[in-house]
Write a protein that holds these residues in place. Structure first.
Motif, PDB file in Angstrom:
ATOM      1  N   GLY A 258      47.935  42.562  41.455  1.00 50.26           N
ATOM      2  CA  GLY A 258      46.937  41.584  41.065  1.00 50.26           C
ATOM      3  C   GLY A 258      45.552  41.961  41.552  1.00 50.26           C
ATOM      4  O   GLY A 258      44.562  41.860  40.819  1.00 50.26           O
ATOM      5  N   ARG A 259      45.473  42.417  42.816  1.00 53.60           N
ATOM      6  CA  ARG A 259      44.168  42.812  43.355  1.00 53.60           C
ATOM      7  C   ARG A 259      43.611  44.044  42.647  1.00 53.60           C
ATOM      8  O   ARG A 259      42.398  44.152  42.429  1.00 53.60           O
ATOM      9  N   ALA A 260      44.491  44.994  42.287  1.00 54.36           N
ATOM     10  CA  ALA A 260      44.034  46.187  41.566  1.00 54.36           C
ATOM     11  C   ALA A 260      43.454  45.805  40.205  1.00 54.36           C
ATOM     12  O   ALA A 260      42.401  46.328  39.792  1.00 54.36           O
ATOM     13  N   CYS A 261      44.103  44.893  39.513  1.00 52.40           N
ATOM     14  CA  CYS A 261      43.582  44.425  38.221  1.00 52.40           C
ATOM     15  C   CYS A 261      42.248  43.713  38.418  1.00 52.40           C
ATOM     16  O   CYS A 261      41.296  43.904  37.646  1.00 52.40           O
ATOM     17  N   LYS A 262      42.170  42.895  39.483  1.00 48.21           N
ATOM     18  CA  LYS A 262      40.925  42.172  39.755  1.00 48.21           C
ATOM     19  C   LYS A 262      39.785  43.141  40.038  1.00 48.21           C
ATOM     20  O   LYS A 262      38.651  42.938  39.565  1.00 48.21           O
ATOM     21  N   GLN A 263      40.064  44.206  40.796  1.00 48.77           N
ATOM     22  CA  GLN A 263      39.022  45.172  41.117  1.00 48.77           C
ATOM     23  C   GLN A 263      38.470  45.844  39.858  1.00 48.77           C
ATOM     24  O   GLN A 263      37.274  46.113  39.756  1.00 48.77           O
ATOM     25  N   SER A 264      39.337  46.130  38.890  1.00 47.79           N
ATOM     26  CA  SER A 264      38.875  46.716  37.629  1.00 47.79           C
ATOM     27  C   SER A 264      37.905  45.781  36.921  1.00 47.79           C
ATOM     28  O   SER A 264      36.837  46.195  36.451  1.00 47.79           O
ATOM     29  N   VAL A 265      38.266  44.500  36.861  1.00 44.57           N
ATOM     30  CA  VAL A 265      37.414  43.537  36.162  1.00 44.57           C
ATOM     31  C   VAL A 265      36.103  43.335  36.924  1.00 44.57           C
ATOM     32  O   VAL A 265      35.030  43.186  36.314  1.00 44.57           O
TER      33      VAL A 265
ATOM     34  N   VAL B 196      40.848  45.655  28.941  1.00 44.75           N
ATOM     35  CA  VAL B 196      40.306  44.413  29.496  1.00 44.75           C
ATOM     36  C   VAL B 196      41.380  43.339  29.498  1.00 44.75           C
ATOM     37  O   VAL B 196      41.635  42.687  30.524  1.00 44.75           O
ATOM     38  N   ALA B 197      42.004  43.129  28.337  1.00 43.76           N
ATOM     39  CA  ALA B 197      43.060  42.126  28.246  1.00 43.76           C
ATOM     40  C   ALA B 197      44.219  42.479  29.161  1.00 43.76           C
ATOM     41  O   ALA B 197      44.826  41.602  29.798  1.00 43.76           O
ATOM     42  N   HIS B 198      44.537  43.779  29.240  1.00 46.03           N
ATOM     43  CA  HIS B 198      45.657  44.208  30.080  1.00 46.03           C
ATOM     44  C   HIS B 198      45.382  43.916  31.551  1.00 46.03           C
ATOM     45  O   HIS B 198      46.241  43.397  32.276  1.00 46.03           O
ATOM     46  N   ALA B 199      44.171  44.271  32.015  1.00 43.31           N
ATOM     47  CA  ALA B 199      43.839  44.052  33.425  1.00 43.31           C
ATOM     48  C   ALA B 199      43.748  42.554  33.736  1.00 43.31           C
ATOM     49  O   ALA B 199      44.269  42.086  34.764  1.00 43.31           O
ATOM     50  N   PHE B 200      43.108  41.813  32.859  1.00 42.20           N
ATOM     51  CA  PHE B 200      42.896  40.384  33.105  1.00 42.20           C
ATOM     52  C   PHE B 200      44.229  39.624  33.137  1.00 42.20           C
ATOM     53  O   PHE B 200      44.563  38.961  34.125  1.00 42.20           O
ATOM     54  N   ASN B 201      44.986  39.750  32.075  1.00 42.97           N
ATOM     55  CA  ASN B 201      46.244  39.007  32.001  1.00 42.97           C
ATOM     56  C   ASN B 201      47.306  39.599  32.914  1.00 42.97           C
ATOM     57  O   ASN B 201      48.154  38.876  33.437  1.00 42.97           O
ATOM     58  N   GLY B 202      47.270  40.941  33.090  1.00 45.13           N
ATOM     59  CA  GLY B 202      48.190  41.554  34.039  1.00 45.13           C
ATOM     60  C   GLY B 202      47.935  41.059  35.447  1.00 45.13           C
ATOM     61  O   GLY B 202      48.873  40.838  36.227  1.00 45.13           O
ATOM     62  N   GLY B 203      46.652  40.865  35.813  1.00 47.39           N
ATOM     63  CA  GLY B 203      46.319  40.338  37.125  1.00 47.39           C
ATOM     64  C   GLY B 203      46.786  38.901  37.299  1.00 47.39           C
ATOM     65  O   GLY B 203      47.350  38.533  38.340  1.00 47.39           O
TER      66      GLY B 203
ATOM     67  N   LYS C  92      36.265  36.002  33.714  1.00 43.01           N
ATOM     68  CA  LYS C  92      37.537  36.649  34.053  1.00 43.01           C
ATOM     69  C   LYS C  92      37.623  36.911  35.559  1.00 43.01           C
ATOM     70  O   LYS C  92      38.676  36.727  36.178  1.00 43.01           O
ATOM     71  N   CYS C  93      36.499  37.354  36.139  1.00 44.01           N
ATOM     72  CA  CYS C  93      36.471  37.587  37.594  1.00 44.01           C
ATOM     73  C   CYS C  93      36.709  36.290  38.350  1.00 44.01           C
ATOM     74  O   CYS C  93      37.502  36.245  39.305  1.00 44.01           O
ATOM     75  N   PHE C  94      36.021  35.234  37.938  1.00 41.32           N
ATOM     76  CA  PHE C  94      36.181  33.951  38.621  1.00 41.32           C
ATOM     77  C   PHE C  94      37.646  33.495  38.583  1.00 41.32           C
ATOM     78  O   PHE C  94      38.181  33.016  39.592  1.00 41.32           O
ATOM     79  N   LEU C  95      38.285  33.633  37.418  1.00 44.42           N
ATOM     80  CA  LEU C  95      39.651  33.130  37.298  1.00 44.42           C
ATOM     81  C   LEU C  95      40.633  33.977  38.111  1.00 44.42           C
ATOM     82  O   LEU C  95      41.540  33.434  38.758  1.00 44.42           O
ATOM     83  N   LEU C  96      40.453  35.290  38.099  1.00 47.11           N
ATOM     84  CA  LEU C  96      41.320  36.142  38.915  1.00 47.11           C
ATOM     85  C   LEU C  96      41.118  35.854  40.399  1.00 47.11           C
ATOM     86  O   LEU C  96      42.092  35.805  41.183  1.00 47.11           O
ATOM     87  N   GLU C  97      39.876  35.657  40.814  1.00 50.00           N
ATOM     88  CA  GLU C  97      39.611  35.340  42.219  1.00 50.00           C
ATOM     89  C   GLU C  97      40.190  33.977  42.589  1.00 50.00           C
ATOM     90  O   GLU C  97      40.704  33.786  43.714  1.00 50.00           O
ATOM     91  N   ALA C  98      40.131  33.029  41.670  1.00 47.99           N
ATOM     92  CA  ALA C  98      40.711  31.715  41.924  1.00 47.99           C
ATOM     93  C   ALA C  98      42.224  31.816  42.126  1.00 47.99           C
ATOM     94  O   ALA C  98      42.790  31.225  43.066  1.00 47.99           O
TER      95      ALA C  98
END
Length: 737
Positions: free
Chosen positions: A590-597, A564-571, A612-618
């Motif tokens: 970034g999009r691949a990490c976002k899709q996981s979350v 979770v931390a890897h995908a979120f912060n990696g994205g 986490k989804c909101f922030l990656l999408e932002a």
């Protein structure tokens, strides 16, 4: 001494003159020993014979003894003890409190004990043998330990009859098992060691089963209490004297377990060798395509079997298969660190053996791992089914031996489905249960996973710092170097945020062979560098660490909480680097990490993943120039993180929103979000970040946050210094934050 002077008439009470009188000349001339023990011995020698006998018997049990023990001795040995001890109480040598006799001073006990110096071993043996039958009959653990301890104090030389040697060894075996059941592995090991010392000559030939039991259990306790020297010697004896390969398996398993503490690669090699001898072949390598095929085949087969049917399987009776399951469970954990691509094959083998041969305690471990694999492939609800099945199997087999590992593994999936702040509490339970079972490895792993999760859950960093220190001491005490390596890596990040000095693993250290043998440790190290650079806003460190991190990312089938931390912060890192470089590879990452979350939000828990989804999408909208959507999504991320108690993400979301508005040259809104970020980082306890952010706000906006009026809320552009941020200036300011 005063009592003895009184007894000799040298110190006396005059009732007629109402005062004490003494003969100073005679007292001064009286010869007194410089040794207190000898003085007491001299006084005791003047007592009646039965009192001396009672005191010497009492002294064999130490400073205090339960009156029930004395009563049992008196009955069994037909020896007067209780009445003479009452005399000793009257003499001030002993006192009795709550049914327990206590010597008034340790020197009195020493003096009484010295009276039987030449025959004390025989006394110990006599007292122990007189109590043993009663202790076994009443199943009184305390009395059993007392009886066997007395026998052991007597030692092998006090044995009077040849057949007693084996009998006493068995008594120690019973006492050791009882101590293990009470989770006192140090005491248990002492009993097993004494039991081995009482074994008769040629014990491997004449008392084979008894010897094998004593040595196997002693080895297990030696591993738990980290007596590795004794462990090596004991296992060597078993392997040299075992009559058949099956009798070597327990010692081999304990030897492998010891290696997992610090030599994981050697543990893997050892486990693979033993499994081949058990006709279980694990390939040297397996393609991802074949792994996926095996997982889906196994999943399809399990879909045809209800959980109730599995729970009603017969218990596995083939000893070799039972031991194979134990080696596979240990191997699965070790492979996760040094060759994670093979771990799914091991898990599937455990599930297959359960289906074909019945339930073993390790079946719950296999299904726990399998649940994680299914979750990692996108079916979180399916994975959740198998983790629940693993816990039900644990209840069915009633095995505390594996409870710590099952709790640790299943919590990985539960941390997706349940609020992470509550799910990690299971690890504290897992640690306690593992310790009670003497499973130091999984106690360390539960402690590691609990402590490492604290920063991601929004726990105050000061709390996390104390937890890391406690966990580090625990792992050092038990010599678990593998867990300690992970712990220290994450601890460095926490200390860096707080502002304490901690040493991160250097790039030179990363090239060392031991670290490179553990790919997951490489992942953790590079991720921690990435995360530290992301929060501290060091772009070039971020880019360099992100490049390394994406080269060594976790295998697909590992469903650890860290993903979770890897995908979120990696994205977040990927979108940031994409904005700076324009390289589409980073946008794709970034999009691949976002899709996981996004998948986890849909299948698992809004609590853990909405913000986490909101922030990656932002960040994605910001990167693509969709500024209006970005504004809305940043606010959603901040609100959601606050709602679900993730103050760490709330702080980061505020800062990223501030950088976004700074890029748009909207100074008043940027100040507002920078100030909110400052306050949230302070609430989290990231004091080093607070200081740098405070300095940045002062330098960039000429605002002193220590001023009560400068809360950053509602400040207009007119209140700010007049400047126009051009593109290059905006980029430098964004980097400097």
């Amino acid at each position: 001494m005063l009592i003895s002077l009184n007894r000799e008439g040298l110190l006396r009470l005059s009732l007629t003159r109402h005062r004490w009188e003494w003969d100073e000349e005679k007292i001064q001339s009286r010869k007194l020993s410089d040794d207190v023990a000898l003085f007491f011995a001299d006084n005791i020698n003047k007592l009646p014979a039965d009192v001396k006998t009672a005191l010497s018997a009492l002294s064999c049990f130490g400073a205090s003894t339960d009156s029930e023990v004395i009563q049992a001795l008196q009955t069994h040995l037909e020896l007067k003890l209780v009445e003479p001890l009452n005399v000793a109480v009257a003499e001030g040598l002993v006192y009795k409190l709550d049914g327990i006799y206590h010597f008034c001073h340790d020197k009195i006990q020493q003096a009484a004990y010295s009276m039987i110096e030449d025959v004390r071993c025989l006394h110990h043996m006599m007292y122990g043998l007189s109590l043993i039958d009663l202790s076994l009959e009443t199943e009184d653990a305390g009395l059993l330990f007392t009886a066997v301890t007395q026998i052991n104090l007597g030692g092998p030389f006090a044995v009077q009859e040849e057949q007693q040697y084996s009998l006493i060894a068995k008594y120690n075996l019973v006492a050791g098992k009882k101590a293990m059941a009470m989770s006192d592995f140090a005491i248990a090991f002492a009993f097993f060691e004494h039991g081995m010392s009482f074994l008769p000559n040629n014990y491997w030939q004449n008392e084979y089963d008894l010897s094998l039991d004593l040595f196997n259990l002693a080895a297990k306790c030696a591993l738990t209490i980290k007596n590795l020297t004794s462990l090596t010697m004991i296992c060597d004896q078993i392997l040299r004297n075992a009559r058949n390969p099956d009798d070597m398996l327990n010692a081999s398993f304990i030897s492998m377990s010891a290696l997992t503490y610090s030599k994981v690669s050697e543990a893997v090699h050892y486990g693979l060798t033993v499994l081949r001898q058990l006709n279980i072949d694990i390939p040297d390598s397996i393609s991802q395509e074949n792994t996926m095929r095996l997982i889906f085949q196994t999943k399809s087969k399990l879909n045809e079997i209800s959980d109730e049917m599995i729970l009603n399987y017969q218990i596995m009776s083939d000893f070799k298969k039972v031991m194979a399951m134990k080696f596979l469970a240990e191997l699965g954990n070790a492979l996760q660190q040094v060759n994670p691509d093979l771990q799914p094959f091991v898990t599937i083998t455990m599930v297959r053996l359960t289906i074909e041969h019945g339930l073993s305690p390790m079946s719950s471990v296999g299904f726990a791992y399998f649940g994680g694999m299914v979750g990692a492939l996108g079916d979180i609800r399916g994975g959740y089914r198998y983790t629940k099945l693993a816990k039900s199997l644990l209840d069915k087999t009633q095995s505390n031996e594996v409870a710590g590992s099952v709790i640790c593994i299943t919590t990985e999936v539960l941390s997706y489905v349940q609020p992470q702040q509550t799910a990690i509490e299971y690890r504290l339970q897992g640690e306690r249960i593992a310790l009670a079972a003497g499973d130091i490895h999984w106690a360390c792993m539960n402690k590691l996973m609990y402590t490492s999760s604290l920063p991601w859950c929004g726990a105050k960093l000061s709390v996390a710092k104390k937890a890391f220190a406690d966990a580090g001491r625990f792992m050092e005490e038990h010599g678990h170097l593998a867990a300690l390596s992970y712990l220290k890596t994450v601890e460095h990040t926490v200390l860096a945020f707080i502002g304490d000095k901690g040493q991160m693993i250097s790039d030179d250290q990363l090239t060392q062979s031991e670290i490179n043998k553990n790919p997951y440790l490489l992942v953790v190290v590079y991720f921690q560098k990435l995360f530290l650079a992301l929060i501290l806003n060091k772009y070039y460190d971020l880019k360099r660490s992100a490049e390394k991190f994406f080269e060594v990312r976790l295998p697909t089938c590992n469903f650890l909480t860290g993903r979770v931390a890897h995908a979120f912060n990696g994205g977040l890192a990927s979108f940031r680097i994409y904005r700076e470089t324009g390289d589409p590879l980073w946008a794709e990452r970034g999009r691949a990490c976002k899709q996981s979350v996004l998948l986890w939000r849909e299948q698992a828990s809004l609590w853990n993943f909405e913000h986490k989804c909101f922030l990656l999408e932002a960040e994605e909208c910001y990167s693509e120039g969709n500024f209006e959507n970005a504004k809305v999504l940043y606010d959603h991320a901040i609100s959601s993180a606050g709602k679900y108690k993730y103050v760490n993400v709330e702080a980061l979301a505020c800062e990223l929103a501030a950088r976004f508005y700074l890029y748009l040259n909207n100074s008043s809104t940027a100040v507002k979000y920078f100030t909110l970020a400052h306050d949230k980082y302070f609430e989290w306890g990231a004091l080093a970040k607070v200081r740098t952010l405070h300095e940045f706000i002062q330098e960039t906006f000429k605002i002193d946050l220590t001023s009560p009026s400068a809360n950053g809320i509602g400040i207009s552009d007119d209140d700010l210094p007049s400047f126009e941020l051009k593109s290059e200036t905006r980029k430098r300011s964004s980097l400097g934050a």
